[in-house]
Scaffold this active site. Structure first.
Site, PDB file in Angstrom:
ATOM      1  CG  ASP A   1      -1.736   1.262   1.366  1.00 35.05           C
ATOM      2  OD1 ASP A   1      -1.744   2.073   0.421  1.00 35.05           O
ATOM      3  OD2 ASP A   1      -2.370   1.441   2.425  1.00 35.05           O
TER       4      ASP A   1
ATOM      5  CD  GLU B   1      -4.908   3.479  -2.583  1.00 32.40           C
ATOM      6  OE1 GLU B   1      -5.812   4.255  -2.192  1.00 32.40           O
ATOM      7  OE2 GLU B   1      -3.749   3.856  -2.820  1.00 32.40           O
TER       8      GLU B   1
ATOM      9  CG  ASP C   1      -9.660   4.034   0.399  1.00 32.21           C
ATOM     10  OD1 ASP C   1      -9.109   4.609   1.354  1.00 32.21           O
ATOM     11  OD2 ASP C   1      -9.028   3.324  -0.410  1.00 32.21           O
TER      12      ASP C   1
END
Length: 502
Positions: A8, A150, A172
Site C-alpha cells: 500500500d 485500493e 476510502d
C-alpha cells in the site's frame, strides 16, 4: 518465484503485507517495529532516509524532506530539489526510495530477497498515474506483477476472512485521495459494480483547513505566520496533524506555536471541513447512481483509510447511508492485506501453481477512455468516448464509428481520458498520441475500427483496424506525454542502485 508481497503505497503512510502459511495475509513490521511507515523521504549529505526519521526531520530540514509525493504521480512537471544539491527528483524516483525501504524490510522479515510485488493505487488514478507507479517499482528494481485499486484490495481483505457474500460499499479516505467503490462479493468472486473518486481529496486537505484555522487564531493573538517560512509552516503542520488525531478521540486539542497555545474545539474543526466532507458525499452518491442501486441494497459499509477516524466522517456516512460501518477491518492495514492476497493470486498464475487462496477479481476502469476526432465542420478536435467508466477489466473494447477524413497514408491517433462525449480536448486529458504510417493508401472516409485493450491494472494499449479489408493496421504503443520514457526509467534504476536507502 520467491515470496511476493503487497504494498500500500500511501500518500502519508505506506504498508507492506504477505500471505502467511495459514493462508491469511499479515502485515510486515518495519525495522522500527511499526505496522505503517510514513511516506517521507529525507535527502541529507548524499544520504536518503525514509520513514519516521525523515518525517521527524521536516521541522529542522524542511527543504530537504519531501512528503505527499503520491499526489504528484503522473505529473511530468513536478520536481523536488533538496537543499545543498543540484539534483532534482521526480515523483517516480522519490516513490522508488519508499518502495525500496518497504521491500528491504520485507526481505529481512522473510529471510529472502523480495523482487515481485503488487502495488495499490487509488481507484480514480488514471493511466498516467498508474504507469508512473509501475515505473517507480521498476526504478526500485522490482517486478510489479500488478497495480490494483485500493478499495478493491480492502474489500478482498474483508471478504475472504469469512467467505462473505453480499454488496459492500467501500468509503476510502486516505491521506491524499478519496475513492468510493461498490462491490458485489459472492463465493469469493469480487466484482466491482461502480467506482468514483477524487485524487486530490484526502487527509492532507483536512490538515490544511486545520492549519488555516490555527493560523487565524494565532494571528488574533498577535502572532505572525509567514507562508514563505517553510520551517514555521512545517512546525504548524506537525502540530495540526497531531491535533487532528487528538480530535478523533477528544472534544478539543491544543496547538502550540512558539510561546502561544491555541485551543481548537472539534465543532469548529468540523465546520471548517464541512465542504470537504460534502464532496465525499457527492462522490458516494455518484457511485450509487452509476450502479443503479440505493443504500438499502448495500449489505456492508467499510471505512478505509486513516482519515476515516475523524468523528465527522463516521457520523456523516452513517447519516447519509443509514448503514452502520463494519469495524472488523483495520483502516490503515486493510489495503496492504488485500494487496498481499492479489500478490499470491498473480504469483500462482505466473508460476502455474495452485494459489493458497481462491478468489477472482473483476475490477473496473474508473474513468472513460477514448480518442480525439475532428468535428463535423472540421474546426476543432472533440472527445469520443470508447471505453465507458465502470467497464470491467481486463477487457477488449471495439468502436467502429470512425473513418479517415481524407485520403492518407498516415493516421494521427490521440488517446483521451475523460467521461464527457463530444467535448473539446481542453476538458479531457490527452494521455498521448501516436503517428501510424501505412504502406498503402487509405481513401477518404475509409472505415476504421479502434480497439482498446485495457489490462488488469487499467493501463491501456490501442489497436487500429482497417474494417473494409478486415485487417490489423497496427498495434499502437501510446507515447504517454506524462510518463518517463523507458530509457529514463533504466537510467534512474541504474542511479538508484548507487544510493543507500536507510
Amino acid at each position: 518465484m520467491g515470496s511476493v508481497v503487497g504494498i500500500d503505497l500511501g500518500t502519508t503512510n505506506s504498508a507492506v503485507a504477505v500471505l502467511g502459511h495459514d493462508g491469511l495475509p499479515t502485515i510486515i513490521h518495519n525495522r522500527e517495529g511499526d505496522n505503517t511507515t510514513p511516506s517521507a523521504v529525507l535527502f541529507d549529505d548524499g544520504e536518503v532516509t525514509v520513514g519516521k526519521q525523515a518525517k521527524n526531520a521536516e521541522t529542522s530540514l524542511p527543504n530537504s524532506v519531501v512528503r505527499f509525493v503520491k499526489r504528484h504521480m503522473g505529473n511530468p512537471d513536478y520536481r523536488f530539489m533538496p537543499d545543498r544539491t543540484e539534483r532534482e527528483y521526480g515523483p517516480e524516483a522519490i516513490s522508488s526510495f519508499i518502495l525500496r525501504f518497504l521491500v528491504d524490510d520485507a526481505s529481512d522479515f522473510l529471510g529472502e530477497e523480495v523482487v515481485d510485488v503488487v502495488i495499490t493505487v487509488p481507484a480514480y488514478f488514471g493511466d498516467a498515474e498508474r504507469t508512473a507507479t509501475r515505473q517507480a517499482g521498476e526504478i526500485a528494481g522490482l517486478n510489479v506483477l500488478q497495480v490494483i485499486n485500493e478499495p478493491t484490495a480492502a474489500a478482498l481483505s474483508f471478504g475472504l476472512k469469512g467467505t462473505y457474500s453480499g454488496k459492500v460499499l467501500v468509503y476510502d479516505l486516505g491521506g491524499g485521495t478519496f475513492d468510493a467503490t461498490l462491490m458485489d462479493i459472492s463465493a469469493n468472486n469480487f466484482r466491482v459494480l461502480a467506482s468514483a473518486g477524487d485524487r486530490n481529496l484526502g487527509g492532507f486537505d483536512f490538515d490544511n483547513e486545520l492549519i488555516r484555522l490555527v493560523s487565524d487564531r494565532y494571528r488574533e493573538l498577535g502572532g505572525t505566520v509567514d507562508t514563505e517560512d517553510y520551517r514555521q509552516i512545517a512546525l504548524i503542520r506537525e502540530q495540526a496533524e497531531a491535533a487532528k488525531h487528538r480530535l478523533s478521540t477528544s472534544e478539543k486539542a491544543k496547538v502550540r506555536i512558539g510561546s502561544e497555545s491555541v485551543t481548537i474545539v472539534r465543532d469548529e474543526f468540523d465546520r471548517a471541513i464541512a465542504d470537504l466532507v460534502t464532496r465525499t458525499r457527492y462522490i458516494l452518491e455518484d457511485v450509487m447512481d452509476q450502479a443503479g442501486l440505493s443504500y438499502g441494497d448495500v449489505d456492508k459499509l467499510l471505512l478505509v483509510g486513516g482519515s476515516t477516524r475523524m468523528k465527522i466522517i463516521e457520523r456523516s456516512v452513517r447519516e447519509w447511508t443509514g448503514l452502520e460501518p463494519d469495524k472488523s477491518i483495520h483502516p490503515d492495514e486493510a489495503v496492504a492485506l488485500g494487496a498481499a492476497i492479489v500478490a499470491e493470486l498473480r504469483s500462482a498464475a505466473e508460476s502455474g501453481k495452485a494459489p493458497a487462496v481462491r478468489a477472482t477479481v473483476e475490477d473496473v476502469v474508473a474513468q472513460g477512455l477514448g480518442v480525439a476526432v475532428v468535428s463535423d465542420d472540421g474546426s476543432k478536435m472533440l472527445n469520443s468516448v470508447v471505453v465507458e467508466p465502470n467497464t470491467h477489466v481486463p477487457n477488449r473494447i471495439k468502436a467502429s464509428s470512425f473513418a479517415t477524413v481524407g485520403a492518407t497514408r498516415q493516421i494521427r491517433l490521440q488517446i483521451t481520458e475523460g467521461d464527457e462525449n463530444g467535448v473539446e480536448l481542453q476538458y479531457v486529458k490527452v494521455l498521448g498520441e501516436s503517428l501510424l504510417c501505412l504502406d498503402y493508401d487509405l481513401p477518404a472516409r475509409a472505415p476504421l475500427n479502434v480497439v482498446f485493450v485495457v489490462n488488469e491494472d487499467s493501463t491501456v494499449e490501442v489497436e487500429l483496424h482497417d474494417s473494409a479489408n478486415e485487417m490489423l493496421i497496427g498495434q499502437m504503443a501510446v507515447h504517454r506525454n506524462s510518463n518517463l520514457k523507458q530509457v529514463d526509467v533504466v537510467a534512474l534504476r541504474k542511479q538508484s542502485r548507487e544510493v543507500v536507502v536507510q
